[in-house]
Structure formats: structure tokens, C-alpha cells
Enzyme design. Structure first.
Site, PDB file in Angstrom:
ATOM      1  N   LYS A 278      10.156   5.856 -22.713  1.00 57.74           N
ATOM      2  CA  LYS A 278       9.755   7.537 -24.028  1.00 57.74           C
ATOM      3  C   LYS A 278      11.305   7.685 -24.003  1.00 57.74           C
ATOM      4  CE  LYS A 278       5.314   8.724 -21.207  1.00 57.74           C
ATOM      5  NZ  LYS A 278       4.455   8.586 -22.576  1.00 57.74           N
ATOM      6  N   ARG A 352      -3.863   4.186 -17.506  1.00 55.97           N
ATOM      7  CA  ARG A 352      -5.370   3.298 -16.998  1.00 55.97           C
ATOM      8  C   ARG A 352      -5.008   2.612 -15.724  1.00 55.97           C
ATOM      9  NH1 ARG A 352      -4.316   0.940 -22.778  1.00 55.97           N
ATOM     10  NH2 ARG A 352      -3.726   3.717 -23.078  1.00 55.97           N
TER      11      ARG A 352
END
Length: 495
Positions: A278, A352
């Protein structure tokens, strides 16, 4: 904070501060008019002098009015609307607390019996106020050398009509318990990631289990996860020195034979993005990526305080997502607990991956319904902002129940589509499924991914990326959402 409920007239109540409302038309309600008469028109005199205009959140503190047992009267403006919206209720309570925080008073009485709340009855109105009062005093200063001043206010009396007493007493009990669960969730979220790691979350669950006989805790460590074939969860954790944990919380409140409801929480205690790193700006806020797991822990804290007659299981999938020589790479293929293979195209789509193994694990409980809660996608913030959680699922009845619960709890969600047409965006030439679907419809394709592991029971997915915490500035911090929504959903199952 403690609550008392007293029906009847307010003029005889002994209290450090009596809170009365006035609107922009400078009208007092029936209780305010009674007090005004008793003190020879003192309130009217202040209104006519323009000392307060009745605008929402305006306050005027008056001392030692004649013929009253209340030592102070706080006039607070409610605006011009005939019915207060939830957001205006929050502003009203905030204004009251702002006044009282600076006073050395220990108790106050709210004369809100005639106050009208939009789409709310006496119970839900009082519950919202009680919840806002307790939540409004929340402080996280564990790591500050200078602590915040201790607020003296610790007792609130609700003055109500006789026929409202039972409902308001129930509301205060529920509101206080919900705020307690929210505070637990906020504490966990605000904790620095060098302290709040997967093992720490497991310890917090175990502490709850020690305090309550009807809560059992099981913590699965790396070896057990390997034996279960939890390849997706393990893949996320392999770049970190912090080992993963799957925490199973089993609350036995209902009959033994009753099928449970399962809450699954994403517990990424820090998310660097892994190899798909990130940007550095605001990366500190990635400590909040365990907001789903924190909200499940907070929901269980409230469950335990209320001792609801229901069976609920929590499954928390906890890991750190870090870059290292051992970290998962884009292009790696892993095998999930379900046996489905997953091509990892972006290591920052890790939530996920930890959730899909939990969804498979939940099958063994033969649940009535499964709800997973996760700070899953930045795309959800783009779509819905910070006010509303995203909601998807495979069962219309479950979706409608959650939407209704969110509205009742003032913790709203909005349904997004989960059409089959989106599924093909997850196609991989090398594995059963890719872990991202491209730049479009990111929140929906994340839901599509999860849906492939939740085919054996009614399932819903709450994306709380925009609602679990407030970014930047002095107000930065965890919100405690969606504990109110989840508790309301469970309350609706037993009422």
C-alpha cells in the site's frame, strides 16, 4: 453510566440538572411549561430575552430557579423539525454531554417524554439516547501520559409517562449493553498493532470465556489450520512473524438443539498490502483492518451482558499481512479449505482469503444463517462513503432482516447487487478462481468471491470499510459499528 427511569411529573425530582427542550419557535413542551409556571415564568423570560433561539444543539444553563428541587435547568434546542432524525438526536445528546463534561455534577434528569423521534417508538427512542450517552463519554487514552479529565456524570434519570416505563427501562438496559460492546470494539480497533496482533485477539476472547460459563472458546493455531487445509488463511499470514489464529467463540444461550447463527469476522491486525504494498500515507490506519473481528467480539460482549436466549458462534480469522521473503507473491496459487484453488493476483486482496476458509469451516455448525463482517474494500467507501455499510448475500429474507435491523439500530446498511454476471470477472486461466476481479465493481466482485464458499446456508456479507473507523484529524478512531446492527438482528430473532 447508570440509568434510572421515573414516571410522572418532573417538578418534584431532586436532580443536579434537569434537561428541558425548546424548539426554534421558542416553545416548551408540557414538562417545560409546567416548570416555567412553577418558577414564575423564569424560562419564558430567558426565551423572550433571546438568550437561546432553540436551534439544534444550543444550550442555556440556568441555576437556582425558584420552587424547583432541581439545582440547575439546562435548556437545549431541538431545532424546527417536529420529529428528530437519528442524526439530530446524536447532535442533541452531544450538546448535552459537552455542557455536562465541564461541570462537577454526578447526575442529570432528561425530560424527554414529549419529544418526538422520527420513525421511533418510546423503546427505540430511549435506547438511541441511552446508547449515545454512554458512547459519547468514550475515551481511549491508555497510551497518553496525561489522561483525560474524569467525567463526573454517572447517573442519568429518564423522566417518562407512566405507560412508557417498561419500554424505557428495557431500552436503557439494551442501550447500555450495546454501548459496552461498542466500547470493547473501539478499544480493540484503537489498540496499536504492535500490541493487538492475532494472539492478543485470541487472549481477549479467552478472557471473555473465563468470565461466562455459557461461552466456550477454541483457538486454532498454525498446525491445526494446516491439518484443516486452511491454505488461503495461511497464505496471508506467511509473510509475518506473527502466527495466524482462527478463534471460535460458542455462546450457548438457547436450547441445546437449536441451530446457531454464525458471525465471521475478518481480523487482519495490520495490513501493509503484502508484496502489493500500500502507499505509505495513512497506512497507520490499517490497524483497523481487524474491525470485523473486533465487532464480533463486541457483539459477544453485549450478548453476554444481555444473556439473550439464542445460540451464536463467532469465527475470527486473524493474521498480519506483511511483505517479506516468505510472503505470498502475485501469481501464487493456493488451495482453500473448500478444495477450490485460488490465484492470488493481488496480495492486498487478503481479507477475502482469510474469510473464505472461515466460511467453509462454518458448514460444520449447520447454521441458521451466516454473516461475515469485514473492512473489505476501498471501493465500498467510494460507493457508500462513511455513513453506510455495504450488504450482499444469497438469501433475500436474511438481507431484508439485516436492512431492517440496521434501520432500527441507527446503524444502516445498503444492499448491493450480487448478480451472476459479475462472477465471470473472477475467472482465472490457471486456477478455479482469481482473488480480484479487475478495476470495476470491486465491492461486488469481492462479495462474488465469498459467495462461492457460502453455498450451503443462508449467507450475508457486510463490508464495513467505510463505517468501522473515522479517518484523520482529532476524531480519528474506531466507531464500534456494526455492533448495534448485529445485536438488533439477534434481538429480532428472540423477540
Amino acid at each position: 453510566m447508570e440509568f434510572l427511569v421515573k414516571p410522572g411529573s418532573v417538578e418534584t425530582l431532586e436532580t443536579s440538572a434537569l434537561v428541558l427542550t425548546v424548539n426554534e419557535q421558542l416553545q416548551l413542551d408540557s414538562q417545560g411549561q409546567l416548570i416555567d409556571t412553577l418558577c414564575a415564568g423564569a424560562l419564558s423570560a430567558h426565551l423572550q430575552a433571546g438568550d437561546i433561539q432553540g436551534k439544534l444543539g444550543q444550550t442555556l444553563l440556568l441555576h437556582n430557579l425558584a420552587n424547583l428541587k432541581a439545582r440547575r435547568v439546562l435548556l437545549v434546542g431541538i431545532g424546527k423539525d417536529e420529529e428528530l432524525s437519528d442524526s439530530n438526536v446524536r447532535k442533541l445528546v452531544s450538546a448535552i454531554l459537552s455542557t455536562f463534561k465541564n461541570l462537577s455534577i454526578k447526575d442529570a434528569t432528561l425530560a424527554f417524554a414529549d419529544l418526538t423521534f422520527k420513525d421511533r417508538n418510546a423503546y427505540s427512542s430511549a435506547r438511541l439516547v441511552a446508547e449515545c450517552l454512554v458512547d459519547g463519554l468514550y475515551v481511549f487514552d491508555q497510551f497518553k501520559s496525561e489522561k483525560a479529565p474524569i467525567v463526573q456524570l454517572n447517573l442519568i434519570t429518564f423522566a417518562c409517562h407512566q405507560d412508557q416505563q417498561v419500554a424505557v427501562e428495557k431500552a436503557c438496559k439494551h442501550g447500555k449493553a450495546i454501548a459496552s460492546g461498542m466500547a470493547f470494539t473501539r478499544d480493540l480497533g484503537n489498540m496499536p498493532p504492535n500490541i493487538c496482533h492475532p494472539r492478543y485477539l485470541a487472549e481477549q476472547a479467552q478472557e471473555l470465556g473465563k468470565l461466562h460459563k455459557n461461552l466456550s472458546i477454541e483457538v486454532l493455531e498454525e498446525k491445526q489450520l494446516e491439518e484443516l487445509g486452511a491454505g488461503a488463511l495461511l497464505a496471508v499470514a506467511q509473510g509475518s512473524d506473527q502466527p495466524p489464529r482462527m478463534i471460535i467463540m460458542n455462546y450457548h444461550g438457547g436450547k441445546r438443539a437449536e441451530q446457531p447463527y454464525v458471525l465471521i469476522g475478518k481480523g487482519i491486525t495490520f495490513d501493509t498490502g503484502g508484496i502489493s504494498l500500500k502507499p505509505g500515507a495513512s497506512m497507520d490506519e490499517m490497524k483497523y483492518d481487524m474491525g470485523g473481528a473486533a465487532s464480533v467480539l463486541g457483539t459477544f460482549k453485549t450478548l453476554l451482558e444481555l444473556q439473550l436466549p439464542i445460540n451464536v458462534i463467532g469465527v475470527l480469522t486473524c493474521a498480519e499481512n506483511m511483505p517479506s521473503g516468505g510472503a505470498t507473491r502475485p501469481g501464487d496459487i493456493v488451495t482453500s479449505m473448500s478444495g477450490q484453488t485460488i490465484e492470488i493476483l493481488n496480495t492486498d486482496a487478503e481479507g477475502r482469503l482469510v474469510l473464505c476458509d472461515a466460511l467453509t469451516y462454518a458448514e460444520r455448525f449447520k447454521p441458521q444463517a451466516v454473516i461475515n463482517i469485514a473492512t473489505l474494500t476501498g471501493a465500498c467507501i467510494v460507493a457508500l462513503g462513511s455513513q453506510t455499510s455495504g450488504l450482499m448475500g444469497n438469501n433475500l429474507s436474511l438481507i431484508e432482516s439485516l436492512l431492517s435491523a440496521g434501520k432500527q439500530a441507527s446503524d444502516v446498511a445498503w444492499q448491493l447487487p450480487l448478480f451472476d454476471d459479475y462472477q465471470e470477472l473472477l475467472d482465472s486461466p490457471f486456477a478455479d478462481i482469481a482473488n480480484i476481479g479487475g478495476p470495476k465493481a470491486g465491492t461486488i466482485t469481492a462479495g462474488c468471491f465469498l459467495s462461492r464458499f457460502a453455498k450451503k446456508y443462508p449467507w450475508a456479507h457486510l463490508d464495513i470499510a467505510g463505517t468501522a473507523w473515522i479517518s484523520g484529524g482529532k476524531e480519528k478512531g474506531a466507531t464500534g459499528r456494526p455492533v448495534p446492527l448485529l445485536i438488533q438482528y439477534l434481538l429480532d430473532r428472540v423477540q
